[in-house]
Design an enzyme around this catalytic site. Structure first.
Site, PDB file in Angstrom:
ATOM      1  CB  SER A 145       7.302  25.094  -1.093  1.00  0.00           C
ATOM      2  OG  SER A 145       6.218  25.791  -1.575  1.00  0.00           O
ATOM      3  CD  GLU A 178       1.181  18.383  -0.972  1.00  0.00           C
ATOM      4  OE1 GLU A 178       1.423  17.472  -1.757  1.00  0.00           O
ATOM      5  OE2 GLU A 178       2.027  19.240  -0.647  1.00  0.00           O
ATOM      6  CG  ASN A 216       6.574  20.814  -4.483  1.00  0.00           C
ATOM      7  OD1 ASN A 216       6.081  20.874  -5.604  1.00  0.00           O
ATOM      8  ND2 ASN A 216       6.524  21.824  -3.633  1.00  0.00           N
TER       9      ASN A 216
HETATM   10  N1  NAD Z   1       4.914  30.629  -5.065  1.00  0.00           N
HETATM   11  C1  NAD Z   1       4.453  29.394  -5.024  1.00  0.00           C
HETATM   12  O1  NAD Z   1       4.113  28.772  -6.062  1.00  0.00           O
HETATM   13  C2  NAD Z   1       4.248  28.712  -3.679  1.00  0.00           C
HETATM   14  C3  NAD Z   1       3.437  27.553  -3.624  1.00  0.00           C
HETATM   15  C4  NAD Z   1       3.220  26.958  -2.379  1.00  0.00           C
HETATM   16  C5  NAD Z   1       3.818  27.480  -1.240  1.00  0.00           C
HETATM   17  N2  NAD Z   1       4.617  28.592  -1.331  1.00  0.00           N
HETATM   18  C6  NAD Z   1       5.193  29.135  -0.084  1.00  0.00           C
HETATM   19  O2  NAD Z   1       4.418  30.249   0.325  1.00  0.00           O
HETATM   20  C7  NAD Z   1       5.242  31.202   1.002  1.00  0.00           C
HETATM   21  C8  NAD Z   1       5.103  32.549   0.320  1.00  0.00           C
HETATM   22  O3  NAD Z   1       5.435  32.425  -1.034  1.00  0.00           O
HETATM   23  P1  NAD Z   1       4.983  33.526  -2.124  1.00  0.00           P
HETATM   24  O4  NAD Z   1       5.288  32.925  -3.446  1.00  0.00           O
HETATM   25  O5  NAD Z   1       3.604  34.026  -1.820  1.00  0.00           O
HETATM   26  O6  NAD Z   1       6.041  34.683  -1.810  1.00  0.00           O
HETATM   27  P2  NAD Z   1       5.932  36.262  -2.148  1.00  0.00           P
HETATM   28  O7  NAD Z   1       7.323  36.757  -2.201  1.00  0.00           O
HETATM   29  O8  NAD Z   1       5.033  36.496  -3.308  1.00  0.00           O
HETATM   30  O9  NAD Z   1       5.193  36.870  -0.847  1.00  0.00           O
HETATM   31  C9  NAD Z   1       5.754  36.892   0.427  1.00  0.00           C
HETATM   32  C10 NAD Z   1       5.184  38.103   1.151  1.00  0.00           C
HETATM   33  O10 NAD Z   1       5.541  38.023   2.527  1.00  0.00           O
HETATM   34  C11 NAD Z   1       5.857  39.334   2.968  1.00  0.00           C
HETATM   35  N3  NAD Z   1       6.695  39.201   4.168  1.00  0.00           N
HETATM   36  C12 NAD Z   1       7.977  38.803   4.241  1.00  0.00           C
HETATM   37  N4  NAD Z   1       8.367  38.780   5.533  1.00  0.00           N
HETATM   38  C13 NAD Z   1       7.305  39.144   6.278  1.00  0.00           C
HETATM   39  C14 NAD Z   1       7.072  39.317   7.672  1.00  0.00           C
HETATM   40  N5  NAD Z   1       8.035  39.081   8.570  1.00  0.00           N
HETATM   41  N6  NAD Z   1       5.832  39.725   8.068  1.00  0.00           N
HETATM   42  C15 NAD Z   1       4.853  39.949   7.180  1.00  0.00           C
HETATM   43  N7  NAD Z   1       5.014  39.801   5.852  1.00  0.00           N
HETATM   44  C16 NAD Z   1       6.225  39.424   5.408  1.00  0.00           C
HETATM   45  C17 NAD Z   1       6.539  40.007   1.788  1.00  0.00           C
HETATM   46  O11 NAD Z   1       6.468  41.419   1.892  1.00  0.00           O
HETATM   47  C18 NAD Z   1       5.725  39.434   0.626  1.00  0.00           C
HETATM   48  O12 NAD Z   1       4.639  40.290   0.284  1.00  0.00           O
HETATM   49  C19 NAD Z   1       6.662  30.616   0.983  1.00  0.00           C
HETATM   50  O13 NAD Z   1       6.868  29.937   2.190  1.00  0.00           O
HETATM   51  C20 NAD Z   1       6.619  29.628  -0.177  1.00  0.00           C
HETATM   52  O14 NAD Z   1       7.517  28.561  -0.023  1.00  0.00           O
HETATM   53  C21 NAD Z   1       4.831  29.221  -2.529  1.00  0.00           C
END
Ligand code: NAD
Length: 310
Positions: A145, A178, A216
């Site tokens: 993000s 996006e 964003n």
């Molecule tokens: N939450 C939102 O609303 C949102 C929206 C758009 C984009 N994002 C982006 O998406 C990404 C994930 O966000 P999220 O909210 O799903 O986070 P989250 O914390 O729910 O999930 C992240 C997952 O990645 C795993 N992980 C961490 N390091 C790892 C590795 N080296 N190898 C494999 N797995 C690994 C963790 O165990 C966890 O299950 C981030 O980059 C965030 O910026 C989030």
């Protein structure tokens, strides 16, 4: 696992350059909120998907979440045809496998979508490793993000086959993706990512690799302006929420949305942008937001943010 034993086909760079890639086999790295959603919709639209996370325990939770979400969605979509609904769930789950080892699965993927923790060093480390084992034709994409896609891509030798795929939460319901093109992303990679997004049933829009992309970049400064309006005492937060819902037609007011997104997430984004552009008043931090985060009042997920829950 049938997927892992498929023969490994190495494309020549000339062949890879000549044809737009039709993505069939996808690895989604990170089975959290976003990754599980991305894996779900890719499997539901006929792609073969391997979902990767750090432990079987996390992956079991992701799978349970996907099953529950599919059940909920099919209940509505196949209200009159429960058998067709059950068949759809079965087919989707058949397309989905899990693994704790990205290196051992990446050789059979057309596309890697990364949705792990929002940390540049961790993302770089992952992509640097995968770059060594993925076939030449494989496209890499990050769902970040707030981090520059270019800086993530620079950990690899395939900057031309690297782009951003920014999904929205909850992924199965939100229609927008996006698609981010860096100065190094090839037109073919970009078009392949646009086509993949459409194949997922999403509506892709494109944007350059700039802070916040489209949504964003507009939304976060608006939310911060709402906090500043409240901080100055110009209006109550409840009134600001009502005003934006009834006056601007927004489905949620800014304080309701901040609590839903998580105050820590919003603070993280604005702090990052403030470092990049310290003189931009739209990116200025808010003492009130900082205080709430310090007090661990992070929004709905902790039971309290701008509002109290329960
Ligand atoms: N939450 C939102 O609303 C949102 C929206 C758009 C984009 N994002 C982006 O998406 C990404 C994930 O966000 P999220 O909210 O799903 O986070 P989250 O914390 O729910 O999930 C992240 C997952 O990645 C795993 N992980 C961490 N390091 C790892 C590795 N080296 N190898 C494999 N797995 C690994 C963790 O165990 C966890 O299950 C981030 O980059 C965030 O910026 C989030």
């Amino acid at each position: 696992m049938a997927f892992a034993t498929r023969p490994f086909v190495r494309f020549s760079s000339a062949a890879a350059a000549a044809k737009k890639l039709v993505v069939k086999h996808v690895a989604v790295i990170g089975g959290g909120l976003m990754g599980a959603g991305i894996a779900q919709i890719a499997a539901a639209t006929g792609h073969t998907v391997i979902l990767v996370d750090q432990s079987d325990e996390i992956l079991n939770k992701s799978k349970k979440g996907i099953e529950d979400s599919l059940k909920k969605l099919t209940k509505k979509k196949f209200a009159d045809k429960p058998e067709a609904g059950a068949e759809f769930i079965e087919k989707t789950l058949k397309n989905l496998t899990t693994s704790t080892d990205p290196v051992s699965v990446v050789h059979s993927t057309d596309l890697v979508v990364e949705a792990i923790v929002e940390n540049l060093a961790v993302k770089n480390e992952l992509f640097k490793t995968l770059d060594k084992f993925a076939p030449e034709h494989t496209i890499f994409a990050s769902n970040t993000s707030s981090l520059p896609i270019t800086e993530i891509a620079n950990a690899t030798t395939r900057q031309d086959r690297f782009g951003g795929l920014h999904f929205f939460n909850p992924v199965p319901l939100m229609k927008l993706v996006e698609v981010i093109k860096t100065p190094m992303t090839s037109q073919k990679t970009f078009e392949s990512l646009m086509d993949f997004s459409k194949a997922l049933g999403k509506n892709p829009v494109s944007c350059k690799d700039t802070p916040g992309f489209i949504v964003n970049r507009l939304l976060v400064p608006y939310l911060m302006e709402a906090v500043r309006l409240f901080e100055r005492g110009d209006a109550a937060k409840e009134d600001i929420d009502v005003a934006m819902k009834l006056g601007a037609g927004y489905p949620m007011g800014p304080f309701e949305l901040l609590d839903y997104v998580g105050l820590d997430t919003s603070k993280y984004i604005i702090d990052g942008w403030h470092l990049l552009e310290p003189d931009n008043p739209l990116f200025a931090p808010s003492p009130l937001l900082d205080k709430l985060v310090e007090e661990k009042k992070l929004g709905k997920k902790t039971g309290e943010g701008f509002y109290k829950y329960k």
